[in-house]
Enzyme design. Sequence first.
Site, PDB file in Angstrom:
ATOM      1  N   ALA A 153      -6.362  44.762 -32.192  1.00 55.69           N
ATOM      2  CA  ALA A 153      -7.740  44.427 -32.560  1.00 55.69           C
ATOM      3  C   ALA A 153      -8.340  43.447 -31.557  1.00 55.69           C
ATOM      4  O   ALA A 153      -9.494  43.609 -31.124  1.00 55.69           O
ATOM      5  CB  ALA A 153      -7.792  43.844 -33.970  1.00 55.69           C
ATOM      6  N   TYR A 154      -7.586  42.430 -31.194  1.00 47.49           N
ATOM      7  CA  TYR A 154      -8.093  41.423 -30.272  1.00 47.49           C
ATOM      8  C   TYR A 154      -8.366  42.038 -28.903  1.00 47.49           C
ATOM      9  O   TYR A 154      -9.422  41.797 -28.300  1.00 47.49           O
ATOM     10  CB  TYR A 154      -7.092  40.279 -30.163  1.00 47.49           C
ATOM     11  N   CYS A 155      -7.431  42.837 -28.406  1.00 52.59           N
ATOM     12  CA  CYS A 155      -7.620  43.465 -27.094  1.00 52.59           C
ATOM     13  C   CYS A 155      -8.808  44.421 -27.107  1.00 52.59           C
ATOM     14  O   CYS A 155      -9.615  44.444 -26.162  1.00 52.59           O
ATOM     15  CB  CYS A 155      -6.355  44.207 -26.673  1.00 52.59           C
ATOM     16  N   SER A 177     -11.428  44.316 -29.028  1.00 50.79           N
ATOM     17  CA  SER A 177     -12.688  43.580 -29.138  1.00 50.79           C
ATOM     18  C   SER A 177     -13.033  42.861 -27.845  1.00 50.79           C
ATOM     19  O   SER A 177     -14.203  42.817 -27.442  1.00 50.79           O
ATOM     20  CB  SER A 177     -12.614  42.583 -30.304  1.00 50.79           C
TER      21      SER A 177
END
Length: 299
Positions: free
Chosen positions: A152-154, A156
């Site tokens: 999710a972080y990557c 986003s």
Amino acid sequence: MSTDSLSGQVAVVTGAARGVGAELARTLAARGARVALVGLEPEELKATAAACGPDADWWQADVTDAEAMSAAAAEITQRYGRVDVVVANAGIAAGGLFQDSDMDTWRRVVEVNLLGSATTARAFLPALVASRGYLLQIASLAAMTPAPLMTAYCASKSGVEAFAHALRAEVANQGVRVGVGYLSWTDTDMVRGADEDEVMRDMRASLPWPTNRTYPLEPAVQRIADGIARRSVHVYAQGWLRGYQLMRGQIPLFLGRFAPIKLRGLEPRLRESAAARRGLVGRGGAADEAARAQRRVSG
């Protein structure tokens, strides 16, 4: 532009209650800027604003709430008469295997980091057009190096990088400059919160140098402030990230070959502890979850 060129400018920083945002607000104020802080935690925002001097002020707003961000932008513009710099810094994170993730948490990371950045830009663009100002979008090493256990972080951070590059071409004719800021693992509540997870900490420790280090906050933020003063297209909080930019196309190939070897040994531990890894990391993540819970109660 010199690094002293922020004198008298009005700078808005989102995610300013703690971490990079709070330190950046203090740094910009020390360089002469009048700072407007936007975030979720009133007491933290108030304390940071007080440390930034009498010209600083703060606004409580969720970056994913278009109405709240538009209202904050209008009030900030009225309060200061202009906005010269906007730093879209607000962000949250979650970790673990995608298959075991809580999809509401996964979506929330993308919502805050990507859609929240777009909402911030949309709210403040009229003021930036009027001042021929500068928008700095904070991305991450994660935009250059998509890594396992951080889907999710990557996703986003890759998204906000692409968004900022696309937006730059749209607003250049209106005199607005757009930059992207990159940070590796920096000593913040978010990173310390992630390191509380023993398995995630072991995975990060196995990364190749220099990506396995945690870097001090102050020098990273000083580099970001230098980039803001220059209105740079790319801003690197750690100098070696500039070199990574040149080789980023090869990094996914490297990870695709070597990361599975490490994950093979960690997978049993990841599965056993998956239930404890379904929320957001760090105190900023806890603040986001608390704010959403409060909205559900009041709404």
